[in-house]
Scaffold this motif. Sequence first.
Motif, PDB file in Angstrom:
ATOM      1  N   TYR A   9       3.756  32.128  -3.533  1.00  0.00           N
ATOM      2  CA  TYR A   9       4.010  31.130  -2.485  1.00  0.00           C
ATOM      3  C   TYR A   9       5.022  30.130  -3.008  1.00  0.00           C
ATOM      4  O   TYR A   9       4.740  29.526  -4.058  1.00  0.00           O
ATOM      5  CB  TYR A   9       2.686  30.450  -2.162  1.00  0.00           C
ATOM      6  CG  TYR A   9       2.734  29.231  -1.279  1.00  0.00           C
ATOM      7  CD1 TYR A   9       2.485  29.316   0.084  1.00  0.00           C
ATOM      8  CD2 TYR A   9       2.999  27.968  -1.824  1.00  0.00           C
ATOM      9  CE1 TYR A   9       2.491  28.182   0.888  1.00  0.00           C
ATOM     10  CE2 TYR A   9       3.016  26.840  -1.016  1.00  0.00           C
ATOM     11  CZ  TYR A   9       2.762  26.957   0.331  1.00  0.00           C
ATOM     12  OH  TYR A   9       2.769  25.839   1.124  1.00  0.00           O
ATOM     13  N   ILE A  68      -1.534  29.114   2.979  1.00  0.00           N
ATOM     14  CA  ILE A  68      -2.204  29.416   1.700  1.00  0.00           C
ATOM     15  C   ILE A  68      -3.488  28.603   1.522  1.00  0.00           C
ATOM     16  O   ILE A  68      -4.415  29.033   0.838  1.00  0.00           O
ATOM     17  CB  ILE A  68      -1.246  29.215   0.502  1.00  0.00           C
ATOM     18  CG1 ILE A  68      -1.815  29.905  -0.752  1.00  0.00           C
ATOM     19  CG2 ILE A  68      -0.934  27.763   0.248  1.00  0.00           C
ATOM     20  CD1 ILE A  68      -0.868  30.001  -1.909  1.00  0.00           C
ATOM     21  N   VAL A 122      -1.474  30.844  -8.466  1.00  0.00           N
ATOM     22  CA  VAL A 122      -0.324  30.942  -7.562  1.00  0.00           C
ATOM     23  C   VAL A 122       0.987  30.996  -8.341  1.00  0.00           C
ATOM     24  O   VAL A 122       1.302  30.106  -9.134  1.00  0.00           O
ATOM     25  CB  VAL A 122      -0.306  29.767  -6.558  1.00  0.00           C
ATOM     26  CG1 VAL A 122       0.893  29.891  -5.623  1.00  0.00           C
ATOM     27  CG2 VAL A 122      -1.595  29.764  -5.738  1.00  0.00           C
ATOM     28  N   ALA A 176       1.219  24.530  -3.533  1.00  0.00           N
ATOM     29  CA  ALA A 176      -0.137  25.106  -3.558  1.00  0.00           C
ATOM     30  C   ALA A 176      -1.056  24.261  -4.436  1.00  0.00           C
ATOM     31  O   ALA A 176      -2.271  24.247  -4.232  1.00  0.00           O
ATOM     32  CB  ALA A 176      -0.085  26.539  -4.064  1.00  0.00           C
TER      33      ALA A 176
END
Length: 471
Positions: free
Chosen positions: A167, A177, A193, A211
Amino acid sequence: MKQKATPLFDALQQFSEMSPISFHVPGHKNGGIFPENAQAYFNSVLKLDMTELPGLDDLHAPQGAIAEAQNLAAEYFGADNTYFLVGGSTAGNLAMILATCSTDEKIIVQRNSHKSIFNGLELSGARPVFITPEFDDSEGRYTAPSSTTLKDALKQHPDAKAVVLTYPDYFGKLFPIKESIELAHEYNIPVLVDEAHGVHFSLDKAFPQSALDLGADVVVHSAHKMAPAMTMGSFLHLRSKLVSKAKIMHYLQLIQSSSPSYPLMASLDIARLFLATMHREEINNILESAAMVKEILKAPDFWDILPANDPLKLTLHMNQGVSAKDAASLFEDQKVFPELVTHNQVLFIHGLAPFENTDYLKKAVKRIKEQLKINPNHATIEVSNLFRGSIQELAVSYQTMQQLETKQVPLNESSGYVAAEAIIPYPPGIPLILKGELVTDEHVIIIGHLIEQGVTIQHRDITNEISVFSR
Ligand SMILES: Cc1ncc(COP(=O)(O)O)c(C=O)c1O
């Protein structure tokens, strides 16, 4: 403001300014021993290319300048701990996987991850459960797995040790997410991530949220991709009750060099300062510039520019009959170098400062429009059925693979075999076929097409053969 400090860069500068006499490594002795023709380019950097000398701390046991620099980065990015990486996000991805799962343990992994994730899986000997990304028609490519797919994978494999997601993707595309993180946390499973392309998300609300802010346990940033850090300079951020800090530190010292580059680490200190001290007005100027470059790149007869979540990513999606490779070569002929070319897209990345060569770019685009041909017979390829099933596992475990014989077979006869090597178009470095995965007819067709289009396939001398496990 504490974020204006650059403790590691300052320590290096001070050390260099006392004109130290080197009876230590590295062998260029503060730049004194270096071929003359290269000195003009390297000299100022070589002066900072030190080793673990008094006051310069030690990456693997930081207590001084490196510890302070990492703490400032952690404070800025909102992590409990931030670690400097000198081997790129690759090092961070390997460490986060090794720190969370070991031999035969399950780990849920987005199938279209970067090869460093798959290398981490192989090193750990884990049992990956792959979740298939959705094919997004408007983007013309696979993006991210849906939360329904993740939910199913978690239900089937509640004993997984981690979930690994990417991401944003290379093109700046996002997905919800937060929902995925919350789903995994319901099972007390940590979320790792690969945010290699998102270090600048920390800047401002104009950019998507990181994230890390959305609850991920470990986040890895290639600082060198979008921020002004030297190539390979990256961060691993940890904020988790589920992932052991001691294990992350153990695997980082295991993976990374015992002689990490000081200029590279100092560039991380500087990149963090650069991001942390950027003003709203500067950000607005960058966004305006990206919008202007987008305008200049417009050529609706040849391509569309895809709407992007990340305003700095400009993706040209070719119209029917237009070759992305031809378009990219014409840009390169004009000394304008894009980041990435796929079978149907060319990606441009805008930097974190206003673009200045607008007149040159306008002229270059004009020339390209005059030269680019539309060929109605230009072959296009259907890639939307590359992945079969939403949850998949390897056909053969990493442990078994070590025992098996391999052989080379022609690519067009490889369907039905289990691949003994990954097939990785580069960039973006996302394997089309994984080591241990069953080769299908679709794989064969798509790889043949990519080779025809001149796409580079990594680690391969013989492009028409593939290594498979003997049956
Ligand atoms: C999604 C993704 N993750 C990880 C990496 C590896 O990053 P690095 O080059 O910093 O090792 C890349 C590199 O392109 C990438 O695209």
